[in-house]
Design a protein around this motif. Structure first.
Motif, PDB file in Angstrom:
ATOM      1  N   GLN A  83      14.510  -7.375  -2.403  1.00  0.00           N
ATOM      2  CA  GLN A  83      13.354  -6.629  -1.901  1.00  0.00           C
ATOM      3  C   GLN A  83      12.977  -5.618  -2.968  1.00  0.00           C
ATOM      4  O   GLN A  83      13.808  -4.838  -3.420  1.00  0.00           O
ATOM      5  CB  GLN A  83      13.692  -5.904  -0.602  1.00  0.00           C
ATOM      6  CG  GLN A  83      12.555  -5.017  -0.082  1.00  0.00           C
ATOM      7  CD  GLN A  83      13.002  -4.104   1.041  1.00  0.00           C
ATOM      8  OE1 GLN A  83      13.739  -4.517   1.934  1.00  0.00           O
ATOM      9  NE2 GLN A  83      12.585  -2.850   0.993  1.00  0.00           N
ATOM     10  N   PRO A 136       0.957   0.744  -2.593  1.00  0.00           N
ATOM     11  CA  PRO A 136       2.408   0.726  -2.396  1.00  0.00           C
ATOM     12  C   PRO A 136       2.804  -0.179  -1.237  1.00  0.00           C
ATOM     13  O   PRO A 136       2.321  -0.017  -0.112  1.00  0.00           O
ATOM     14  CB  PRO A 136       2.734   2.191  -2.083  1.00  0.00           C
ATOM     15  CG  PRO A 136       1.638   2.967  -2.744  1.00  0.00           C
ATOM     16  CD  PRO A 136       0.406   2.116  -2.591  1.00  0.00           C
ATOM     17  N   SER A 137       3.635  -1.159  -1.522  1.00  0.00           N
ATOM     18  CA  SER A 137       4.079  -2.119  -0.516  1.00  0.00           C
ATOM     19  C   SER A 137       5.340  -2.795  -1.020  1.00  0.00           C
ATOM     20  O   SER A 137       5.729  -2.642  -2.180  1.00  0.00           O
ATOM     21  CB  SER A 137       2.982  -3.154  -0.232  1.00  0.00           C
ATOM     22  OG  SER A 137       2.460  -3.690  -1.437  1.00  0.00           O
ATOM     23  N   ASN A 138       5.989  -3.545  -0.135  1.00  0.00           N
ATOM     24  CA  ASN A 138       7.237  -4.206  -0.485  1.00  0.00           C
ATOM     25  C   ASN A 138       7.075  -5.721  -0.527  1.00  0.00           C
ATOM     26  O   ASN A 138       6.328  -6.299   0.280  1.00  0.00           O
ATOM     27  CB  ASN A 138       8.328  -3.847   0.530  1.00  0.00           C
ATOM     28  CG  ASN A 138       8.854  -2.440   0.326  1.00  0.00           C
ATOM     29  OD1 ASN A 138       9.610  -2.169  -0.601  1.00  0.00           O
ATOM     30  ND2 ASN A 138       8.445  -1.519   1.192  1.00  0.00           N
ATOM     31  N   GLU A 182      10.934  -3.339   6.719  1.00  0.00           N
ATOM     32  CA  GLU A 182      12.253  -3.226   6.089  1.00  0.00           C
ATOM     33  C   GLU A 182      13.376  -3.296   7.133  1.00  0.00           C
ATOM     34  O   GLU A 182      14.380  -3.974   6.918  1.00  0.00           O
ATOM     35  CB  GLU A 182      12.340  -1.934   5.282  1.00  0.00           C
ATOM     36  CG  GLU A 182      11.444  -1.918   4.052  1.00  0.00           C
ATOM     37  CD  GLU A 182      11.662  -0.681   3.207  1.00  0.00           C
ATOM     38  OE1 GLU A 182      12.678  -0.617   2.489  1.00  0.00           O
ATOM     39  OE2 GLU A 182      10.810   0.236   3.265  1.00  0.00           O
ATOM     40  N   LYS A 219       0.468  -0.738   3.767  1.00  0.00           N
ATOM     41  CA  LYS A 219       0.815   0.451   2.994  1.00  0.00           C
ATOM     42  C   LYS A 219       1.502   1.419   3.945  1.00  0.00           C
ATOM     43  O   LYS A 219       0.863   2.162   4.679  1.00  0.00           O
ATOM     44  CB  LYS A 219      -0.424   1.088   2.368  1.00  0.00           C
ATOM     45  CG  LYS A 219      -0.108   2.336   1.539  1.00  0.00           C
ATOM     46  CD  LYS A 219      -1.357   3.028   1.036  1.00  0.00           C
ATOM     47  CE  LYS A 219      -1.003   4.302   0.279  1.00  0.00           C
ATOM     48  NZ  LYS A 219      -2.201   5.044  -0.173  1.00  0.00           N
ATOM     49  N   GLU A 269       9.749  -2.854  -4.544  1.00  0.00           N
ATOM     50  CA  GLU A 269       8.515  -2.133  -4.261  1.00  0.00           C
ATOM     51  C   GLU A 269       7.503  -2.350  -5.385  1.00  0.00           C
ATOM     52  O   GLU A 269       7.860  -2.413  -6.557  1.00  0.00           O
ATOM     53  CB  GLU A 269       8.802  -0.636  -4.087  1.00  0.00           C
ATOM     54  CG  GLU A 269       7.603   0.145  -3.545  1.00  0.00           C
ATOM     55  CD  GLU A 269       7.906   1.616  -3.326  1.00  0.00           C
ATOM     56  OE1 GLU A 269       7.810   2.078  -2.186  1.00  0.00           O
ATOM     57  OE2 GLU A 269       8.229   2.300  -4.317  1.00  0.00           O
ATOM     58  N   TYR A 270       6.255  -2.439  -4.985  1.00  0.00           N
ATOM     59  CA  TYR A 270       5.137  -2.596  -5.924  1.00  0.00           C
ATOM     60  C   TYR A 270       4.089  -1.535  -5.581  1.00  0.00           C
ATOM     61  O   TYR A 270       3.860  -1.243  -4.405  1.00  0.00           O
ATOM     62  CB  TYR A 270       4.546  -3.996  -5.790  1.00  0.00           C
ATOM     63  CG  TYR A 270       3.130  -4.138  -6.294  1.00  0.00           C
ATOM     64  CD1 TYR A 270       2.863  -4.385  -7.635  1.00  0.00           C
ATOM     65  CD2 TYR A 270       2.046  -4.044  -5.412  1.00  0.00           C
ATOM     66  CE1 TYR A 270       1.556  -4.524  -8.097  1.00  0.00           C
ATOM     67  CE2 TYR A 270       0.735  -4.182  -5.867  1.00  0.00           C
ATOM     68  CZ  TYR A 270       0.497  -4.418  -7.204  1.00  0.00           C
ATOM     69  OH  TYR A 270      -0.791  -4.557  -7.658  1.00  0.00           O
ATOM     70  N   ASP A 321      14.072   0.258  -4.960  1.00  0.00           N
ATOM     71  CA  ASP A 321      12.991   1.198  -4.684  1.00  0.00           C
ATOM     72  C   ASP A 321      13.158   2.362  -5.651  1.00  0.00           C
ATOM     73  O   ASP A 321      13.810   3.354  -5.342  1.00  0.00           O
ATOM     74  CB  ASP A 321      13.053   1.678  -3.236  1.00  0.00           C
ATOM     75  CG  ASP A 321      11.906   2.617  -2.882  1.00  0.00           C
ATOM     76  OD1 ASP A 321      11.094   2.918  -3.774  1.00  0.00           O
ATOM     77  OD2 ASP A 321      11.838   3.063  -1.721  1.00  0.00           O
ATOM     78  N   ASN A 349       5.338   3.728   4.223  1.00  0.00           N
ATOM     79  CA  ASN A 349       6.628   4.107   3.651  1.00  0.00           C
ATOM     80  C   ASN A 349       7.742   4.225   4.682  1.00  0.00           C
ATOM     81  O   ASN A 349       8.887   4.488   4.323  1.00  0.00           O
ATOM     82  CB  ASN A 349       6.501   5.444   2.903  1.00  0.00           C
ATOM     83  CG  ASN A 349       5.673   5.326   1.645  1.00  0.00           C
ATOM     84  OD1 ASN A 349       5.724   4.308   0.952  1.00  0.00           O
ATOM     85  ND2 ASN A 349       4.879   6.342   1.350  1.00  0.00           N
ATOM     86  N   GLU A 387      11.219  -0.729 -11.180  1.00  0.00           N
ATOM     87  CA  GLU A 387      11.723  -1.972 -10.597  1.00  0.00           C
ATOM     88  C   GLU A 387      11.901  -3.090 -11.616  1.00  0.00           C
ATOM     89  O   GLU A 387      12.913  -3.807 -11.608  1.00  0.00           O
ATOM     90  CB  GLU A 387      10.783  -2.445  -9.474  1.00  0.00           C
ATOM     91  CG  GLU A 387      10.890  -1.679  -8.181  1.00  0.00           C
ATOM     92  CD  GLU A 387      10.173  -0.345  -8.204  1.00  0.00           C
ATOM     93  OE1 GLU A 387      10.293   0.408  -7.219  1.00  0.00           O
ATOM     94  OE2 GLU A 387       9.476  -0.046  -9.210  1.00  0.00           O
TER      95      GLU A 387
END
Length: 263
Positions: A200, A250-252, A48, A39, A202-203, A175, A41, A180
């Motif tokens: 890629q 929150p993560s990718n 990223e 987690k 975001e979730y 993002d 950003n 998304e």
């Protein structure tokens, strides 16, 4: 009587001490869990940038930055690959102005004052002037009562690609604070023909507002012959969906077409 009062005071102190310890342990374990689940950003440390660094610097790539904000991620891609043709999307007019100013000297970047979604038209969006990164088509919990509703243009990815004669996309980054799934659904033709190599997305907890859970992301990509993995600072953990992954932190995640994955 005095003994009962002393006993009550003792229990109050003990319970509150236990509560403090419990809260401390919970906070500590939550912090550890969030770190383990990546987690984070900061795209310089959350994987990223590592993913961008893995791109071929000598190939003229087609890159989409959907939810570009002021263009920091866009510029990072350009710095890695100055030949890349980058299409950046930012629907909020005031943020778009900063994006335009931030990228005005880079001819390889095409900026678009619009959103990508599952239909083309006009839609209402919540803009948070004090915290613009939380601007969303949904009421963002971190935006609280700071939002302003603004009308923005939205277009499907398929239509945008058709208008701009884009045959394929090498890297699609999304993002958009909970939107998304709508962006993905707007690329129906591109996905069905596997003309997007890597995505890629975001979730996080905003999927609870959309009803499109991580399970649905996995099913969407698997249906279109992509493998999905979670992004970590220096690797991607590919694997099948497991309900334990549905943690709303929150993560990718990254999806790669099976044809590319086999290379």
């Amino acid at each position: 009587m005095l003994k009962r009062i002393k006993k009550s005071i003792y229990h109050w102190i003990t319970n509150n001490r236990n509560n403090r310890i419990g809260k401390l342990l919970y906070s500590f374990s939550s912090t550890i869990n969030e770190a383990l689940e990546n987690k984070n950003n900061d795209f310089n440390t959350n994987g990223e940038k590592w993913l961008i660094d893995s791109l071929d610097a000598n190939q003229s790539l087609i890159v989409f930055d959907v939810g570009a904000n002021i263009g920091d991620w866009t510029k990072l891609v350009h710095h890695k690959n100055c030949q890349a043709q980058i299409h950046s999307f930012e629907p909020i007019p005031t943020i778009f102005e900063r994006l335009a100013n931030n990228t005005k000297e880079i001819v390889q970047i095409k900026i678009n004052n619009l959103a990508l979604g599952e239909f083309s038209g006009i839609i209402q969006m919540n803009y948070y002037p004090q915290a613009p990164i939380f601007s969303s088509f949904y009421n963002h919990p971190l935006g609280k009562n700071m939002g302003k509703v603004t009308s923005v243009e939205v277009m499907t990815g398929d239509e945008y690609c058709q208008i701009n004669h884009i045959e394929y996309i090498d890297f699609l980054k999304i993002d958009v604070e909970g939107f998304e799934s709508k962006v993905l659904l707007g690329f129906d033709k591109m996905f069905s023909e596997q003309r997007i190599r890597m995505i890629q997305f975001e979730y996080g907890d905003l999927v609870l507002k959309t009803g499109f859970l991580l399970k649905d992301f996995y099913e969407f990509f698997e249906k279109n012959n992509y493998k999905v993995g979670k992004l970590f600072p220096r690797f991607i953990e590919f694997g099948d969906y497991n309900y334990k992954k549905e943690n709303f932190l929150p993560s990718n995640f990254v999806a790669v077409s099976n044809s590319e994955f086999a290379l």
